[in-house]
Enzyme design. Sequence first.
Site, mmCIF file in Angstrom:
data_model
loop_
_atom_site.group_PDB
_atom_site.id
_atom_site.type_symbol
_atom_site.label_atom_id
_atom_site.label_comp_id
_atom_site.label_asym_id
_atom_site.label_seq_id
_atom_site.Cartn_x
_atom_site.Cartn_y
_atom_site.Cartn_z
ATOM 1 N N TYR A 221 0.844 -1.205 0.000
ATOM 2 C CA TYR A 221 0.000 0.000 0.000
ATOM 3 C C TYR A 221 0.885 1.263 0.000
ATOM 4 O O TYR A 221 0.666 2.200 -0.781
ATOM 5 C CB TYR A 221 -0.964 0.010 1.199
ATOM 6 C CG TYR A 221 -1.745 1.305 1.251
ATOM 7 C CD1 TYR A 221 -2.750 1.552 0.318
ATOM 8 C CD2 TYR A 221 -1.425 2.307 2.168
ATOM 9 C CE1 TYR A 221 -3.432 2.767 0.311
ATOM 10 C CE2 TYR A 221 -2.095 3.518 2.170
ATOM 11 C CZ TYR A 221 -3.095 3.743 1.237
ATOM 12 O OH TYR A 221 -3.750 4.955 1.220
ATOM 13 N N ARG B 271 1.632 8.339 12.837
ATOM 14 C CA ARG B 271 1.254 9.587 13.515
ATOM 15 C C ARG B 271 -0.250 9.837 13.456
ATOM 16 O O ARG B 271 -0.867 10.294 14.422
ATOM 17 C CB ARG B 271 2.002 10.748 12.843
ATOM 18 C CG ARG B 271 1.729 12.124 13.429
ATOM 19 C CD ARG B 271 2.125 13.209 12.444
ATOM 20 N NE ARG B 271 1.425 13.073 11.158
ATOM 21 C CZ ARG B 271 1.761 13.716 10.047
ATOM 22 N NH1 ARG B 271 2.794 14.519 10.042
ATOM 23 N NH2 ARG B 271 1.047 13.542 8.934
ATOM 24 N N ARG C 110 -11.045 5.292 8.646
ATOM 25 C CA ARG C 110 -9.970 4.756 7.798
ATOM 26 C C ARG C 110 -9.050 3.898 8.638
ATOM 27 O O ARG C 110 -8.820 4.201 9.812
ATOM 28 C CB ARG C 110 -9.123 5.882 7.202
ATOM 29 C CG ARG C 110 -9.877 6.834 6.333
ATOM 30 C CD ARG C 110 -8.921 7.928 5.880
ATOM 31 N NE ARG C 110 -9.531 9.230 5.989
ATOM 32 C CZ ARG C 110 -10.249 9.800 5.030
ATOM 33 N NH1 ARG C 110 -10.442 9.172 3.901
ATOM 34 N NH2 ARG C 110 -10.781 10.981 5.194
ATOM 35 N N PHE D 232 15.589 19.341 -0.965
ATOM 36 C CA PHE D 232 14.211 18.897 -1.222
ATOM 37 C C PHE D 232 13.981 17.486 -0.677
ATOM 38 O O PHE D 232 12.917 17.198 -0.113
ATOM 39 C CB PHE D 232 13.974 18.948 -2.746
ATOM 40 C CG PHE D 232 12.678 18.326 -3.187
ATOM 41 C CD1 PHE D 232 11.463 18.937 -2.933
ATOM 42 C CD2 PHE D 232 12.682 17.128 -3.894
ATOM 43 C CE1 PHE D 232 10.269 18.361 -3.358
ATOM 44 C CE2 PHE D 232 11.496 16.550 -4.318
ATOM 45 C CZ PHE D 232 10.280 17.168 -4.045
HETATM 46 C C1 IN0 Z 1 6.397 14.219 -1.456
HETATM 47 C C2 IN0 Z 1 7.446 13.985 -0.404
HETATM 48 C C3 IN0 Z 1 8.855 13.835 -0.937
HETATM 49 C C4 IN0 Z 1 9.716 14.881 -1.021
HETATM 50 C C5 IN0 Z 1 11.030 14.693 -1.455
HETATM 51 C C6 IN0 Z 1 11.500 13.465 -1.825
HETATM 52 C C7 IN0 Z 1 10.660 12.379 -1.759
HETATM 53 C C8 IN0 Z 1 11.112 11.103 -2.139
HETATM 54 C C9 IN0 Z 1 10.276 10.020 -2.037
HETATM 55 C C10 IN0 Z 1 8.954 10.188 -1.664
HETATM 56 C C11 IN0 Z 1 8.485 11.420 -1.282
HETATM 57 C C12 IN0 Z 1 9.308 12.530 -1.314
HETATM 58 O O1 IN0 Z 1 7.465 14.943 0.637
HETATM 59 C C13 IN0 Z 1 6.252 15.471 1.113
HETATM 60 C C14 IN0 Z 1 6.523 16.294 2.362
HETATM 61 C C15 IN0 Z 1 5.315 17.102 2.807
HETATM 62 O O2 IN0 Z 1 4.387 17.270 2.077
HETATM 63 N N1 IN0 Z 1 5.316 17.563 4.037
HETATM 64 C C16 IN0 Z 1 4.201 18.267 4.641
HETATM 65 C C17 IN0 Z 1 4.097 17.908 6.070
HETATM 66 C C18 IN0 Z 1 3.290 16.676 6.346
HETATM 67 O O3 IN0 Z 1 3.404 16.150 7.449
HETATM 68 O O4 IN0 Z 1 2.504 16.245 5.494
HETATM 69 C C19 IN0 Z 1 4.431 19.764 4.613
HETATM 70 O O5 IN0 Z 1 3.424 20.495 4.723
HETATM 71 O O6 IN0 Z 1 5.570 20.226 4.514
HETATM 72 C C20 IN0 Z 1 5.215 14.392 1.332
HETATM 73 O O7 IN0 Z 1 4.853 14.118 2.474
HETATM 74 N N2 IN0 Z 1 4.665 13.770 0.236
HETATM 75 C C21 IN0 Z 1 5.046 14.074 -1.091
HETATM 76 C C22 IN0 Z 1 4.060 14.247 -2.077
HETATM 77 C C23 IN0 Z 1 4.396 14.597 -3.363
HETATM 78 C C24 IN0 Z 1 5.721 14.792 -3.677
HETATM 79 CL CL1 IN0 Z 1 6.129 15.290 -5.272
HETATM 80 C C25 IN0 Z 1 6.742 14.618 -2.734
HETATM 81 C C26 IN0 Z 1 3.548 12.812 0.434
HETATM 82 C C27 IN0 Z 1 3.909 11.290 0.461
HETATM 83 C C28 IN0 Z 1 2.589 10.523 0.585
HETATM 84 C C29 IN0 Z 1 4.768 10.946 1.670
HETATM 85 C C30 IN0 Z 1 4.620 10.862 -0.791
#
Ligand code: IN0
Length: 419
Positions: A171, A218, A228, A288
């Site tokens: 998942y 969390r 969920r 990043f």
């Molecule tokens: C992310 C990821 C992310 C960033 C950088 C490299 C990555 C490599 C592999 C997978 C994911 C990667 O980062 C974000 C971070 C984020 O959104 N933080 C929130 C705080 C929070 O707790 O949600 C904020 O407001 O700063 C992330 O969580 N996801 C994400 C989504 C799209 C992209 Cl392009 C990159 C979501 C997830 C589900 C973990 C992939």
Amino acid sequence: MDIVKSLGHPEEIMNLFKFKMGGCRAVMPKLDDESMSQSLRTCYTYLNQTSRSFAAVIESLDGDLRHAVCIFYLVLRSLDTVEDDMTIPLETKVPMLNDFHTFLYQSDWCFTESQEKDRQVLEDFPTISLEFRKLGQQYREVISDICHRMGMGMAEFLEKKVGSMKEWDLYCHYVAGLVGIGLSQLFSASQLADPEVGQDTELANSMGLFLQKTNIIRDYLEDTQQGRAFWPQEAWGQFADSLEDLAKPEKLQSALSCLNLLVTDALRHVPDVLTYLARLRNQSIFNFCAIPQVMALATLSACYNNPMVFRGVVKIRKGQAVTLMMNANNMEAVRTIITQYSGQLLQKVSLTDPSRAETLHILGVIVEKSAPLQPALQSKSTHLSPMYLSAAMLLAALSWQYLSTTVAQAQGTGDMQRH
Ligand code: IN0
């Protein structure tokens, strides 16, 4: 209020000030939007509406990678909004998820019936898809392929629960591992990262799994309250009759055991995270990638053995988040941060926790990998840096704890319930 919460941590107060006074721009230079089309500006507005601090890190990515990641993020957010919306009937939702990747090439596709907070990305999807179609082919192919695989994976899990630990990994692969794989391919396509980064899908997958498992751990209370269930049954089934039961005060010990088991499982991905980050050469890509990972480790450490996971929200302090954001900009600093949180976790491992042996083991592996003691590479002087000394002491403590647990187990006097 943020300052009050950081009163016991003077360096955080300093960083909160520095960040407010413009220190954030050192990490995240401002976007030059003069040359951008109106629709692209709208995309950046949507990005800032969904996640302020993360938007700033995307905006500071170099070259055309910045727009590709911005659009990738918004497309993923749209897909996620469809998945999350409990008001869409399954017979509508399943085909929508499966076909989502085709909407990228339909200039007028939009969805106006969502009740979710981020519904605007679906309502104004034509603006996002317009900018998607303007991206270079090398970026479009990656985004469309990931969307296709993720939509199918999400549809698969709409009709089944997360049962085994293996299914938990699957998942998380669909909803986050694929994001890591897609991002890595975008980095390589931009030529700002070596081809190896885009090709090594295992490491890219681990980056996503570590973030997503941390979110799932969390968000226990929020998710269960909304009907969920993302905690795997193979884990909670060892401690309770239902996932919701873990929130009952009389079940606290079982709940903490289950929580610690899942935190330990998430920690398995940290060695891959270190290998992945060490391969990045571009500063903007490094920031990043590294910032969300160290934030996740700080969150995981705050959650470990913490009853608040079952009673409310566990969040890291703003001062802590800002300090991590400002510091996590090179490999040496990331190693120091990881060693520090491993020490914090180690202090919290209780003598009676059923996962104790595994937790100590993985912490040992992480500490060894994040502070490699390489005497051959060290200078001839007898001076040892405080970082190496604390890592060595941590390793010694871990080995001792691990050995004493193993001996206790062998003598049948251990307090472990599992295995
Ligand atoms: C992310 C990821 C992310 C960033 C950088 C490299 C990555 C490599 C592999 C997978 C994911 C990667 O980062 C974000 C971070 C984020 O959104 N933080 C929130 C705080 C929070 O707790 O949600 C904020 O407001 O700063 C992330 O969580 N996801 C994400 C989504 C799209 C992209 Cl392009 C990159 C979501 C997830 C589900 C973990 C992939």
